[in-house]
Write a protein that holds these residues in place. Structure first.
Motif, PDB file in Angstrom:
ATOM      1  N   ASN A  39     -10.043   7.731   1.789  1.00  0.00           N
ATOM      2  CA  ASN A  39     -10.251   8.255   3.142  1.00  0.00           C
ATOM      3  C   ASN A  39     -11.725   8.564   3.391  1.00  0.00           C
ATOM      4  O   ASN A  39     -12.260   8.307   4.479  1.00  0.00           O
ATOM      5  N   ASP A  40     -12.359   9.141   2.352  1.00  0.00           N
ATOM      6  CA  ASP A  40     -13.794   9.439   2.507  1.00  0.00           C
ATOM      7  C   ASP A  40     -14.586   8.162   2.736  1.00  0.00           C
ATOM      8  O   ASP A  40     -15.469   8.101   3.598  1.00  0.00           O
ATOM      9  N   ARG A  41     -14.268   7.140   1.969  1.00  0.00           N
ATOM     10  CA  ARG A  41     -14.988   5.869   2.138  1.00  0.00           C
ATOM     11  C   ARG A  41     -14.660   5.238   3.493  1.00  0.00           C
ATOM     12  O   ARG A  41     -15.523   4.624   4.126  1.00  0.00           O
ATOM     13  N   ARG A  42     -13.391   5.420   3.925  1.00  0.00           N
ATOM     14  CA  ARG A  42     -13.021   4.867   5.231  1.00  0.00           C
ATOM     15  C   ARG A  42     -13.779   5.573   6.351  1.00  0.00           C
ATOM     16  O   ARG A  42     -14.250   4.933   7.298  1.00  0.00           O
ATOM     17  N   ASP A  43     -13.916   6.909   6.261  1.00  0.00           N
ATOM     18  CA  ASP A  43     -14.688   7.643   7.264  1.00  0.00           C
ATOM     19  C   ASP A  43     -16.145   7.202   7.256  1.00  0.00           C
ATOM     20  O   ASP A  43     -16.765   7.036   8.321  1.00  0.00           O
ATOM     21  N   GLU A  44     -16.685   7.031   6.057  1.00  0.00           N
ATOM     22  CA  GLU A  44     -18.066   6.567   5.968  1.00  0.00           C
ATOM     23  C   GLU A  44     -18.205   5.180   6.587  1.00  0.00           C
ATOM     24  O   GLU A  44     -19.187   4.892   7.296  1.00  0.00           O
ATOM     25  N   LYS A  83      -7.958  10.603  -1.274  1.00  0.00           N
ATOM     26  CA  LYS A  83      -9.159  11.230  -0.715  1.00  0.00           C
ATOM     27  C   LYS A  83     -10.392  10.344  -0.845  1.00  0.00           C
ATOM     28  O   LYS A  83     -11.138  10.177   0.134  1.00  0.00           O
ATOM     29  N   PRO A  84     -10.665   9.755  -1.993  1.00  0.00           N
ATOM     30  CA  PRO A  84     -11.842   8.878  -2.054  1.00  0.00           C
ATOM     31  C   PRO A  84     -11.757   7.716  -1.075  1.00  0.00           C
ATOM     32  O   PRO A  84     -12.751   7.319  -0.468  1.00  0.00           O
ATOM     33  N   ASP A 136      -5.588  14.415  -5.101  1.00  0.00           N
ATOM     34  CA  ASP A 136      -5.355  13.646  -3.869  1.00  0.00           C
ATOM     35  C   ASP A 136      -5.968  12.265  -4.078  1.00  0.00           C
ATOM     36  O   ASP A 136      -7.140  12.030  -3.746  1.00  0.00           O
ATOM     37  N   VAL A 171      -9.893  14.199  -7.751  1.00  0.00           N
ATOM     38  CA  VAL A 171      -9.644  12.783  -7.508  1.00  0.00           C
ATOM     39  C   VAL A 171      -8.200  12.413  -7.792  1.00  0.00           C
ATOM     40  O   VAL A 171      -7.652  11.498  -7.175  1.00  0.00           O
ATOM     41  N   GLU A 225     -16.302   3.909   8.928  1.00  0.00           N
ATOM     42  CA  GLU A 225     -16.149   4.023  10.384  1.00  0.00           C
ATOM     43  C   GLU A 225     -17.447   4.512  11.016  1.00  0.00           C
ATOM     44  O   GLU A 225     -17.874   4.015  12.071  1.00  0.00           O
ATOM     45  N   ARG A 226     -18.092   5.489  10.364  1.00  0.00           N
ATOM     46  CA  ARG A 226     -19.370   5.982  10.883  1.00  0.00           C
ATOM     47  C   ARG A 226     -20.429   4.878  10.837  1.00  0.00           C
ATOM     48  O   ARG A 226     -21.237   4.742  11.767  1.00  0.00           O
TER      49      ARG A 226
END
Length: 413
Positions: A317-322, A314-315, A311, A308, A324-325
């Protein structure tokens, strides 16, 4: 024969008074009396010697008169402060009206007896609680001023001051010199003690004397001195004699020092030792601080090594990808729902169109409405009773309307 009574008219002359008193006194006969030698006046050339005998418990005394050879012939020479027992007869010198004891025998009080009396006093004071540790006052860590009671120019005074000033050069003293043996010791020491106790700048009082015989140290086992020390408000340190010596003062004082030098060490802290303690404390504090910093640094490195922190985005970006999905899924669900509802609306619309009036009219049907004479909305003609002859009608067809009038109306067969 009784002496004539003395009256204002028949007063006695001085000589008769002395003679009568002399007779009364001499009737007492010989007595054994104990006391302490307070003043000794002896010369080999004198026929008689004169001694002042003091009460060891009270400030009272009596004169002794004895042959000089009796004093010089004693196995142990007399000196001021000695405890003695004398055998003598009270006598009055008529010439001056002075009372004295005509002494025929003088004995030194034995050391064993003196020690026994000291122990008796020690037990008495202990039973009164004067030795109780609970009443001992603590010595100040760094006294503002030290009171010192000791003999003038004594080794004890030099030792105390030299050792104290060597340990803490800024230490201050108030020195009161007194007798430290003999009959004047107790009253002088008590007076000095009360003087120092009344001085607000004196934080601790040392009573010091070098070693000596049991007889020399007797004043420091006198009851009057013990009670004065117990009544003092300032802490008192006893520095009488050397290690084996143990006057009663050692038990009553707030602290017993083995020697005057030991008293200085117990009362005044050592500047060198305090500096050493400070240096040690600084060293230990610095080491503790370094250890703490190193421990925290390792903890920080451990935290920084985690993904954590390797990077930090990263959290996010991960939340942003989630997110977006989730948005895409919501969009598909909404689109699907809208399409399905649109199809349903189209189906319903087709059904409505098929079943609605317009479709019916297009299949050749028409709608007849009765026009109201009052100009209100026309009514759909559903019964022959609504259109009596001459009723104005409007006939709606698929492509327009036709105005008509009812000619006749009749029910169905």
């Amino acid at each position: 024969m009784n002496s004539p009574v003395s009256t204002p008219d028949t007063p006695w002359p001085v000589g008769k008074v002395n003679k009568e008193v002399k007779g009364w006194i001499e009737r007492l006969g010989f007595l054994w009396v104990e006391g302490q030698i307070a003043q000794l006046s002896v010369k080999r050339s004198w026929k008689l010697s004169y001694i002042t005998l003091r009460d060891v418990e009270q400030e009272k005394s009596i004169k002794l008169t004895c042959p000089t050879q009796l004093v010089l012939g004693l196995p142990t020479p007399l000196k001021d402060g000695d405890r003695v027992i004398i055998h003598g007869k009270p006598a009055l010198y008529e010439g001056r009206g002075e009372l004295s004891l005509w002494t025929t025998e003088i004995r030194h009080v034995g050391v064993g007896e003196l020690l026994a009396r000291i122990e008796m006093l020690r037990k008495q004071l202990a039973s009164e609680g004067l030795f109780d540790p609970a009443r001992k006052r603590p010595l100040p860590y760094l006294p503002k001023k030290v009171g010192l009671i000791t003999g003038r120019g004594s080794a004890a005074e030099r030792d105390v001051m030299a050792v104290a000033q060597d340990r803490w050069p800024a230490v201050q003293f108030r020195v009161l010199n007194t007798a430290v043996q003999g009959t004047n010791t107790v009253p002088q020491v008590i007076d000095a003690l009360q003087t120092l106790d009344a001085d607000p700048e004196v934080d601790v009082i040392i009573i010091a004397r070098g070693g000596g015989s049991v007889e020399d140290l007797l004043p420091f086992s006198e009851e009057a001195l013990q009670r004065a020390v117990a009544a003092a408000g300032t802490p008192v340190v006893s520095a009488i004699g050397h290690e084996p010596d143990s006057p009663v003062l050692d038990n009553v004082a707030d602290l017993r020092a083995a020697t005057p030098t030991d008293a200085a060490k117990r009362v005044v802290p050592s500047a060198a030792e305090e500096h050493a303690l400070i240096d040690e404390a600084r060293s230990r504090s610095a080491q503790a601080l370094r250890s703490w910093v190193e421990r925290e640094r390792r903890g920080l490195d451990n935290v920084r090594s985690r993904p954590v922190l390797a990077d930090p985005l990263k959290p996010i970006n991960d939340r942003r990808d989630e997110l977006e999905r989730a948005r895409e899924s919501m969009r598909r669900s909404i689109t699907y729902q809208l399409d399905r509802e649109s199809q349903r609306v189209s189906s319903l619309r087709s059904q409505v169109s098929a079943l609605g009036p317009s479709a019916t009219l297009e299949r050749g049907y028409s709608i007849v409405q009765v026009l109201q004479r009052d100009g209100s909305e026309p009514e759909v003609l559903t019964s022959y009773k609504q259109s009596p002859p001459a009723t104005q009608l409007r006939i709606r067809v698929s492509d327009g309307s036709v105005a008509a009038a009812a000619m006749a109306a009749q029910p169905a067969d």
